[in-house]
Write a protein that holds these residues in place. Structure first.
Motif, PDB file in Angstrom:
ATOM      1  N   GLU A 257      -6.654   7.736   5.443  1.00  0.00           N
ATOM      2  CA  GLU A 257      -6.466   7.467   6.874  1.00  0.00           C
ATOM      3  C   GLU A 257      -5.621   8.699   7.539  1.00  0.00           C
ATOM      4  O   GLU A 257      -4.633   9.338   7.365  1.00  0.00           O
ATOM      5  CB  GLU A 257      -5.240   6.467   7.433  1.00  0.00           C
ATOM      6  CG  GLU A 257      -5.860   5.080   7.172  1.00  0.00           C
ATOM      7  CD  GLU A 257      -4.571   3.961   7.473  1.00  0.00           C
ATOM      8  OE1 GLU A 257      -4.904   2.947   7.119  1.00  0.00           O
ATOM      9  OE2 GLU A 257      -3.585   4.494   8.224  1.00  0.00           O
ATOM     10  N   GLY A 258      -6.587   9.654   8.239  1.00  0.00           N
ATOM     11  CA  GLY A 258      -6.105  10.926   8.609  1.00  0.00           C
ATOM     12  C   GLY A 258      -5.659  11.901   7.351  1.00  0.00           C
ATOM     13  O   GLY A 258      -6.554  11.614   6.457  1.00  0.00           O
ATOM     14  N   ALA A 259      -4.636  12.336   7.298  1.00  0.00           N
ATOM     15  CA  ALA A 259      -4.144  13.186   6.121  1.00  0.00           C
ATOM     16  C   ALA A 259      -3.610  12.160   5.195  1.00  0.00           C
ATOM     17  O   ALA A 259      -3.269  12.972   3.986  1.00  0.00           O
ATOM     18  CB  ALA A 259      -2.984  14.399   6.717  1.00  0.00           C
ATOM     19  N   TRP A 260      -3.397  11.041   5.269  1.00  0.00           N
ATOM     20  CA  TRP A 260      -2.873  10.303   4.267  1.00  0.00           C
ATOM     21  C   TRP A 260      -3.935   9.442   3.637  1.00  0.00           C
ATOM     22  O   TRP A 260      -4.827   8.923   4.186  1.00  0.00           O
ATOM     23  CB  TRP A 260      -1.903   9.384   4.865  1.00  0.00           C
ATOM     24  CG  TRP A 260      -0.491  10.053   5.412  1.00  0.00           C
ATOM     25  CD1 TRP A 260      -0.175  11.373   5.331  1.00  0.00           C
ATOM     26  CD2 TRP A 260       0.417   9.327   5.949  1.00  0.00           C
ATOM     27  NE1 TRP A 260       0.753  11.562   6.057  1.00  0.00           N
ATOM     28  CE2 TRP A 260       1.519  10.388   6.525  1.00  0.00           C
ATOM     29  CE3 TRP A 260       0.887   7.947   6.388  1.00  0.00           C
ATOM     30  CZ2 TRP A 260       2.527  10.130   6.964  1.00  0.00           C
ATOM     31  CZ3 TRP A 260       2.139   7.737   6.947  1.00  0.00           C
ATOM     32  CH2 TRP A 260       3.112   8.814   7.465  1.00  0.00           C
ATOM     33  N   VAL A 261      -3.556   9.304   2.260  1.00  0.00           N
ATOM     34  CA  VAL A 261      -4.429   8.362   1.580  1.00  0.00           C
ATOM     35  C   VAL A 261      -3.260   7.240   0.862  1.00  0.00           C
ATOM     36  O   VAL A 261      -2.691   7.432   0.235  1.00  0.00           O
ATOM     37  CB  VAL A 261      -4.866   9.016   0.190  1.00  0.00           C
ATOM     38  CG1 VAL A 261      -6.055   8.172  -0.659  1.00  0.00           C
ATOM     39  CG2 VAL A 261      -5.970  10.287   0.797  1.00  0.00           C
ATOM     40  N   PHE A 262      -3.735   5.950   1.385  1.00  0.00           N
ATOM     41  CA  PHE A 262      -3.092   4.827   0.728  1.00  0.00           C
ATOM     42  C   PHE A 262      -3.781   4.163  -0.417  1.00  0.00           C
ATOM     43  O   PHE A 262      -5.058   4.204  -0.457  1.00  0.00           O
ATOM     44  CB  PHE A 262      -3.161   3.701   1.905  1.00  0.00           C
ATOM     45  CG  PHE A 262      -1.926   4.093   3.059  1.00  0.00           C
ATOM     46  CD1 PHE A 262      -0.728   3.650   2.809  1.00  0.00           C
ATOM     47  CD2 PHE A 262      -2.152   4.819   3.922  1.00  0.00           C
ATOM     48  CE1 PHE A 262       0.067   3.900   3.776  1.00  0.00           C
ATOM     49  CE2 PHE A 262      -1.701   5.155   5.101  1.00  0.00           C
ATOM     50  CZ  PHE A 262      -0.307   4.732   5.035  1.00  0.00           C
ATOM     51  N   TYR A 263      -3.027   3.879  -1.461  1.00  0.00           N
ATOM     52  CA  TYR A 263      -3.458   3.269  -2.611  1.00  0.00           C
ATOM     53  C   TYR A 263      -3.012   1.726  -2.629  1.00  0.00           C
ATOM     54  O   TYR A 263      -1.662   1.318  -2.311  1.00  0.00           O
ATOM     55  CB  TYR A 263      -3.022   3.891  -3.948  1.00  0.00           C
ATOM     56  CG  TYR A 263      -3.779   5.244  -3.990  1.00  0.00           C
ATOM     57  CD1 TYR A 263      -5.041   5.315  -4.622  1.00  0.00           C
ATOM     58  CD2 TYR A 263      -3.018   6.370  -3.467  1.00  0.00           C
ATOM     59  CE1 TYR A 263      -5.591   6.572  -4.771  1.00  0.00           C
ATOM     60  CE2 TYR A 263      -3.537   7.704  -3.422  1.00  0.00           C
ATOM     61  CZ  TYR A 263      -4.875   7.766  -4.192  1.00  0.00           C
ATOM     62  OH  TYR A 263      -5.494   8.800  -4.282  1.00  0.00           O
ATOM     63  N   ALA A 264      -4.132   0.881  -3.094  1.00  0.00           N
ATOM     64  CA  ALA A 264      -3.859  -0.512  -2.973  1.00  0.00           C
ATOM     65  C   ALA A 264      -4.529  -1.105  -4.294  1.00  0.00           C
ATOM     66  O   ALA A 264      -5.417  -0.397  -4.718  1.00  0.00           O
ATOM     67  CB  ALA A 264      -4.463  -1.241  -1.794  1.00  0.00           C
TER      68      ALA A 264
ATOM     69  N   ASP B 266       0.947  -1.202   0.081  1.00  0.00           N
ATOM     70  CA  ASP B 266      -0.004   0.100  -0.082  1.00  0.00           C
ATOM     71  C   ASP B 266       0.723   1.275  -0.126  1.00  0.00           C
ATOM     72  O   ASP B 266       1.960   1.246   0.981  1.00  0.00           O
ATOM     73  CB  ASP B 266      -0.588  -0.059   1.258  1.00  0.00           C
ATOM     74  CG  ASP B 266      -2.024  -1.061   1.224  1.00  0.00           C
ATOM     75  OD1 ASP B 266      -2.082  -1.753   0.611  1.00  0.00           O
ATOM     76  OD2 ASP B 266      -2.619  -1.155   2.443  1.00  0.00           O
ATOM     77  N   LEU B 267       0.616   2.111  -1.035  1.00  0.00           N
ATOM     78  CA  LEU B 267       1.539   3.241  -0.964  1.00  0.00           C
ATOM     79  C   LEU B 267       0.830   4.725  -1.033  1.00  0.00           C
ATOM     80  O   LEU B 267      -0.247   4.663  -1.442  1.00  0.00           O
ATOM     81  CB  LEU B 267       2.391   3.246  -2.069  1.00  0.00           C
ATOM     82  CG  LEU B 267       3.498   1.947  -2.236  1.00  0.00           C
ATOM     83  CD1 LEU B 267       4.050   1.676  -3.629  1.00  0.00           C
ATOM     84  CD2 LEU B 267       4.557   2.226  -1.298  1.00  0.00           C
TER      85      LEU B 267
END
Ligand SMILES: C[S@@+](CC[C@H](N)C(=O)[O-])C[C@H]1O[C@@H](n2cnc3c(N)ncnc32)[C@H](O)[C@@H]1O
Length: 328
Positions: free
Chosen positions: A66-73, A31-32
């Motif tokens: 998640e909070g200020a981050w967005v993970f891409y999978a 996940d990045l």
């Protein structure tokens, strides 16, 4: 598998561009965030954002905020998930650019791991105190013992053992307990804490959660207490827990429910802001684990930051991991 002409063309067009295909290959491994992808691919943030948006709109990647981050999978399941799996299965992993991206991804992971290790080096001595700022520790420990019932375990592996507290908690129910941690400083604190009468069956070893220094199918119980939120991608860690568990063996994961305390990233090296039950269940299934129970412990008044602590119990199925597509 079938998709109507228009959505199939849209998905193929989205994947049919060099940077986007490389992004698909990267998010299939971890996940990045857009920032991670920018570092790995060496392209500008707006460019990467545009590519990721197109992949998302075509249904080829999923995103989790998640909070200020967005993970891409990578999209899992469904027609588009199958399509993207088929595309990546055809892509030569030794292609020059694909292989270079993989090396850079490993570099990004190593760098992150160094940041986390530096954090734990700084807090090792005071960890017991920091731990109790987060949660009503005693309540969680009672819930852990209750969740595990009266069973005795021949081999307990505690992953991300820190000061070895989980080993101690289960000491009267285990024949042998081994704690694994990647922080030498944490291990030093654990060794001195475990050097007490009655705890000779407990020991600790240096190792990473994604490559435990433990043989396949050797553990009856694996515990992962407040560790997964330090990882960008918990999936490889859970697959590794699955590898070391005997068929029918028990995995206990304890971690936060989703929250929005962004400062924990800055101040305490957290990467993930908690986990939702369906997310954890999907990772279990991919790691050859069957979810057995879930308990949510609401925060006790005045003790915590208002964080709910979740307990997940899972059992290792009898399936061979390689047959369900998880690297052991
Ligand atoms: C929050 S502490 C929890 C320690 C212990 N489980 C407890 O609850 O007291 C997280 C621990 O995980 C360890 N850790 C984090 N990432 C790790 C990794 N990739 N491999 C092994 N240990 C790791 C840290 O060094 C630290 O000791």
């Amino acid at each position: 598998m079938s998709l109507a002409l228009d959505p199939l063309l849209a998905a193929l067009k989205a994947a049919g561009e060099d940077t986007r295909l490389r992004i698909l290959a990267l998010v299939s491994r971890s996940d990045l965030t857009v920032t991670d992808l920018t570092d790995i691919l060496g392209q500008s943030q707006p460019r990467i954002s545009r590519h990721v948006k197109l992949l998302f709109e075509a249904g080829l990647v999923e995103r989790h905020r998640e909070g200020a981050w967005v993970f891409y999978a990578l999209s899992r399941g469904g027609e588009r998930g199958k399509l993207v799996d088929a595309i990546l299965a055809t892509l030569d992993p030794n292609d020059r650019l694909v292989a270079r991206d993989r090396i850079r991804l490993d570099g990004v992971r190593t760098q992150r791991s160094a940041v986390a290790q530096a954090y734990f080096k700084g807090v090792a001595e005071n960890w017991s105190r920091i731990r109790s700022l987060h949660i009503a520790e005693a309540d969680v420990e009672v819930a852990i013992r209750n969740a595990l019932g009266n069973q005795r375990f021949a081999m307990h592996i505690d992953v991300g053992t820190g000061t070895g507290r989980m080993l101690e908690l289960m000491a009267d129910r285990t024949e042998r307990g081994i704690g694994v941690d990647f922080s030498h400083d944490m291990l030093a604190v654990a060794r001195s804490g475990l050097d007490r009468p009655g705890l000779a069956h407990l020991s600790v070893r240096h190792g990473d959660i994604t490559s435990l220094p433990v043989p396949d199918q050797s553990a009856d119980l694996v515990t992962v207490h407040q560790v997964l939120h330090f990882l960008d991608d918990p999936m490889p860690a859970l697959a590794e827990c699955g590898r070391v568990l005997k068929p029918g063996g028990t995995l206990l994961v304890v971690d936060f429910a989703p929250h929005d305390h962004e400062f924990l990233r800055e101040a305490h090296a957290h990467r993930r802001l908690g986990f939702a039950p369906d997310q954890m269940q999907a990772w279990f299934a991919a790691a050859g684990l069957e979810a057995a129970s879930f308990t949510a412990l609401a925060p006790a008044e005045g003790v915590t930051l208002g964080l709910t602590v979740s307990l997940w119990l899972a059992r290792r199925t009898g399936a061979n991991l390689s047959s369900i597509g998880v690297a052991a």
